[in-house]
Design a protein around this motif. Structure first.
Motif, PDB file in Angstrom:
ATOM      1  N   HIS A  18       4.053   8.345 -13.845  1.00  0.00           N
ATOM      2  CA  HIS A  18       2.833   7.548 -13.942  1.00  0.00           C
ATOM      3  C   HIS A  18       2.162   7.384 -12.590  1.00  0.00           C
ATOM      4  O   HIS A  18       0.939   7.408 -12.498  1.00  0.00           O
ATOM      5  N   SER A  19       2.959   7.211 -11.541  1.00  0.00           N
ATOM      6  CA  SER A  19       2.377   7.065 -10.206  1.00  0.00           C
ATOM      7  C   SER A  19       1.713   8.350  -9.757  1.00  0.00           C
ATOM      8  O   SER A  19       0.621   8.326  -9.188  1.00  0.00           O
ATOM      9  N   ALA A  20       2.364   9.479 -10.014  1.00  0.00           N
ATOM     10  CA  ALA A  20       1.810  10.771  -9.588  1.00  0.00           C
ATOM     11  C   ALA A  20       0.503  11.076 -10.309  1.00  0.00           C
ATOM     12  O   ALA A  20      -0.406  11.667  -9.734  1.00  0.00           O
ATOM     13  N   GLU A  21       0.421  10.678 -11.555  1.00  0.00           N
ATOM     14  CA  GLU A  21      -0.776  10.959 -12.344  1.00  0.00           C
ATOM     15  C   GLU A  21      -1.796   9.836 -12.277  1.00  0.00           C
ATOM     16  O   GLU A  21      -2.879   9.941 -12.847  1.00  0.00           O
ATOM     17  N   GLY A  22      -1.451   8.739 -11.623  1.00  0.00           N
ATOM     18  CA  GLY A  22      -2.362   7.615 -11.509  1.00  0.00           C
ATOM     19  C   GLY A  22      -2.573   6.855 -12.802  1.00  0.00           C
ATOM     20  O   GLY A  22      -3.551   6.136 -12.950  1.00  0.00           O
ATOM     21  N   ARG A  23      -1.630   7.023 -13.746  1.00  0.00           N
ATOM     22  CA  ARG A  23      -1.757   6.325 -15.033  1.00  0.00           C
ATOM     23  C   ARG A  23      -1.107   4.945 -14.936  1.00  0.00           C
ATOM     24  O   ARG A  23      -0.071   4.781 -14.306  1.00  0.00           O
ATOM     25  N   PRO A  24      -1.701   3.963 -15.570  1.00  0.00           N
ATOM     26  CA  PRO A  24      -1.079   2.633 -15.589  1.00  0.00           C
ATOM     27  C   PRO A  24       0.161   2.638 -16.490  1.00  0.00           C
ATOM     28  O   PRO A  24       0.261   3.431 -17.416  1.00  0.00           O
ATOM     29  N   ILE A  25       1.075   1.758 -16.177  1.00  0.00           N
ATOM     30  CA  ILE A  25       2.270   1.583 -17.016  1.00  0.00           C
ATOM     31  C   ILE A  25       2.017   0.365 -17.893  1.00  0.00           C
ATOM     32  O   ILE A  25       1.885  -0.757 -17.401  1.00  0.00           O
ATOM     33  N   ARG A  26       1.915   0.628 -19.196  1.00  0.00           N
ATOM     34  CA  ARG A  26       1.603  -0.447 -20.140  1.00  0.00           C
ATOM     35  C   ARG A  26       2.773  -1.406 -20.316  1.00  0.00           C
ATOM     36  O   ARG A  26       3.915  -1.019 -20.202  1.00  0.00           O
ATOM     37  N   ARG A  27       2.429  -2.624 -20.621  1.00  0.00           N
ATOM     38  CA  ARG A  27       3.392  -3.623 -21.087  1.00  0.00           C
ATOM     39  C   ARG A  27       3.091  -3.806 -22.564  1.00  0.00           C
ATOM     40  O   ARG A  27       1.974  -4.161 -22.928  1.00  0.00           O
ATOM     41  N   ILE A  28       4.071  -3.578 -23.418  1.00  0.00           N
ATOM     42  CA  ILE A  28       3.800  -3.633 -24.852  1.00  0.00           C
ATOM     43  C   ILE A  28       3.661  -5.057 -25.381  1.00  0.00           C
ATOM     44  O   ILE A  28       3.109  -5.263 -26.447  1.00  0.00           O
ATOM     45  N   TRP A  29       4.123  -6.030 -24.634  1.00  0.00           N
ATOM     46  CA  TRP A  29       4.074  -7.414 -25.113  1.00  0.00           C
ATOM     47  C   TRP A  29       2.825  -8.159 -24.671  1.00  0.00           C
ATOM     48  O   TRP A  29       2.509  -9.204 -25.219  1.00  0.00           O
ATOM     49  N   ILE A  30       2.089  -7.638 -23.682  1.00  0.00           N
ATOM     50  CA  ILE A  30       0.805  -8.223 -23.293  1.00  0.00           C
ATOM     51  C   ILE A  30      -0.172  -7.087 -22.995  1.00  0.00           C
ATOM     52  O   ILE A  30       0.235  -5.957 -22.749  1.00  0.00           O
ATOM     53  N   ASP A  31      -1.428  -7.393 -22.988  1.00  0.00           N
ATOM     54  CA  ASP A  31      -2.456  -6.373 -22.794  1.00  0.00           C
ATOM     55  C   ASP A  31      -2.863  -6.290 -21.326  1.00  0.00           C
ATOM     56  O   ASP A  31      -4.028  -6.450 -20.974  1.00  0.00           O
ATOM     57  N   GLN A  32      -1.870  -6.096 -20.461  1.00  0.00           N
ATOM     58  CA  GLN A  32      -2.143  -5.949 -19.038  1.00  0.00           C
ATOM     59  C   GLN A  32      -1.083  -5.021 -18.460  1.00  0.00           C
ATOM     60  O   GLN A  32       0.113  -5.324 -18.533  1.00  0.00           O
ATOM     61  N   PRO A  33      -1.491  -3.896 -17.895  1.00  0.00           N
ATOM     62  CA  PRO A  33      -0.502  -2.966 -17.329  1.00  0.00           C
ATOM     63  C   PRO A  33       0.108  -3.542 -16.050  1.00  0.00           C
ATOM     64  O   PRO A  33      -0.410  -4.489 -15.459  1.00  0.00           O
ATOM     65  N   TYR A  34       1.215  -2.940 -15.653  1.00  0.00           N
ATOM     66  CA  TYR A  34       1.827  -3.323 -14.388  1.00  0.00           C
ATOM     67  C   TYR A  34       0.865  -2.998 -13.253  1.00  0.00           C
ATOM     68  O   TYR A  34       0.269  -1.923 -13.223  1.00  0.00           O
ATOM     69  N   GLY A  35       0.740  -3.912 -12.319  1.00  0.00           N
ATOM     70  CA  GLY A  35      -0.099  -3.692 -11.147  1.00  0.00           C
ATOM     71  C   GLY A  35       0.727  -3.112 -10.010  1.00  0.00           C
ATOM     72  O   GLY A  35       1.940  -2.929 -10.117  1.00  0.00           O
ATOM     73  N   GLU A  36       0.091  -2.820  -8.920  1.00  0.00           N
ATOM     74  CA  GLU A  36       0.766  -2.235  -7.758  1.00  0.00           C
ATOM     75  C   GLU A  36       1.893  -3.138  -7.253  1.00  0.00           C
ATOM     76  O   GLU A  36       2.938  -2.657  -6.846  1.00  0.00           O
ATOM     77  N   GLU A  37       1.655  -4.453  -7.269  1.00  0.00           N
ATOM     78  CA  GLU A  37       2.680  -5.383  -6.780  1.00  0.00           C
ATOM     79  C   GLU A  37       3.936  -5.317  -7.642  1.00  0.00           C
ATOM     80  O   GLU A  37       5.049  -5.259  -7.122  1.00  0.00           O
ATOM     81  N   GLU A  38       3.764  -5.304  -8.957  1.00  0.00           N
ATOM     82  CA  GLU A  38       4.913  -5.230  -9.858  1.00  0.00           C
ATOM     83  C   GLU A  38       5.641  -3.892  -9.716  1.00  0.00           C
ATOM     84  O   GLU A  38       6.865  -3.829  -9.726  1.00  0.00           O
ATOM     85  N   LEU A  39       4.887  -2.808  -9.568  1.00  0.00           N
ATOM     86  CA  LEU A  39       5.499  -1.492  -9.391  1.00  0.00           C
ATOM     87  C   LEU A  39       6.306  -1.438  -8.094  1.00  0.00           C
ATOM     88  O   LEU A  39       7.399  -0.883  -8.046  1.00  0.00           O
ATOM     89  N   THR A  40       5.762  -2.041  -7.047  1.00  0.00           N
ATOM     90  CA  THR A  40       6.473  -2.093  -5.770  1.00  0.00           C
ATOM     91  C   THR A  40       7.767  -2.885  -5.911  1.00  0.00           C
ATOM     92  O   THR A  40       8.812  -2.481  -5.390  1.00  0.00           O
ATOM     93  N   LEU A  41       7.717  -4.004  -6.627  1.00  0.00           N
ATOM     94  CA  LEU A  41       8.933  -4.791  -6.849  1.00  0.00           C
ATOM     95  C   LEU A  41       9.982  -3.996  -7.620  1.00  0.00           C
ATOM     96  O   LEU A  41      11.176  -4.056  -7.307  1.00  0.00           O
ATOM     97  N   LEU A  42       9.540  -3.248  -8.630  1.00  0.00           N
ATOM     98  CA  LEU A  42      10.474  -2.414  -9.380  1.00  0.00           C
ATOM     99  C   LEU A  42      11.139  -1.390  -8.461  1.00  0.00           C
ATOM    100  O   LEU A  42      12.355  -1.197  -8.508  1.00  0.00           O
ATOM    101  N   GLU A  43      10.345  -0.746  -7.634  1.00  0.00           N
ATOM    102  CA  GLU A  43      10.866   0.282  -6.742  1.00  0.00           C
ATOM    103  C   GLU A  43      11.740  -0.290  -5.636  1.00  0.00           C
ATOM    104  O   GLU A  43      12.779   0.284  -5.305  1.00  0.00           O
ATOM    105  N   GLU A  44      11.343  -1.412  -5.058  1.00  0.00           N
ATOM    106  CA  GLU A  44      12.043  -1.948  -3.892  1.00  0.00           C
ATOM    107  C   GLU A  44      13.174  -2.922  -4.234  1.00  0.00           C
ATOM    108  O   GLU A  44      14.074  -3.108  -3.416  1.00  0.00           O
ATOM    109  N   GLU A  45      13.122  -3.555  -5.404  1.00  0.00           N
ATOM    110  CA  GLU A  45      14.134  -4.551  -5.728  1.00  0.00           C
ATOM    111  C   GLU A  45      15.005  -4.164  -6.920  1.00  0.00           C
ATOM    112  O   GLU A  45      16.218  -4.259  -6.852  1.00  0.00           O
ATOM    113  N   VAL A  46      14.393  -3.738  -7.994  1.00  0.00           N
ATOM    114  CA  VAL A  46      15.158  -3.478  -9.216  1.00  0.00           C
ATOM    115  C   VAL A  46      15.982  -2.194  -9.105  1.00  0.00           C
ATOM    116  O   VAL A  46      17.172  -2.190  -9.409  1.00  0.00           O
TER     117      VAL A  46
END
Length: 91
Positions: A18-46
């Motif tokens: 998704h990052s390489a293609e610039g596509r947003p990562i959907r959240r199926i439980w709300i109508d707002q994709p993950y933002g850059e901050e959330e993606l960074t947290l996933l990569e750096e913390e999770v």
């Protein structure tokens, strides 16, 4: 393959594709994709926590395997010459 390892590989794939293609990562439980901050947290913390968890499981498994091998070696050394130790290890 463990559940955590499978989840880790899936998360890495999702972030990579998704990052390489610039596509947003959907959240199926709300109508707002993950933002850059959330993606960074996933990569750096999770992801590092998942990797540490898998390393710890591997270390525990190696310890158990080493202990089992030591028990088998001890049983074999107690067996009379030319005879194999009884199956299951108990006499």
């Amino acid at each position: 393959m463990s559940l955590v390892e499978s989840c880790q590989k899936a998360l890495e794939w999702i972030l990579r594709t998704h990052s390489a293609e610039g596509r947003p990562i959907r959240r199926i439980w709300i109508d707002q994709p993950y933002g850059e901050e959330e993606l960074t947290l996933l990569e750096e913390e999770v992801l590092p926590v998942m990797a540490a968890f898998l390393e710890r499981i591997d270390a525990i498994d190696q310890g158990l395997e080493a202990r089992l091998q030591a028990e088998i070696a001890a049983q074999e050394s107690r067996a009379p010459d030319g005879e194999e130790a009884p199956e299951g290890g108990a006499c």
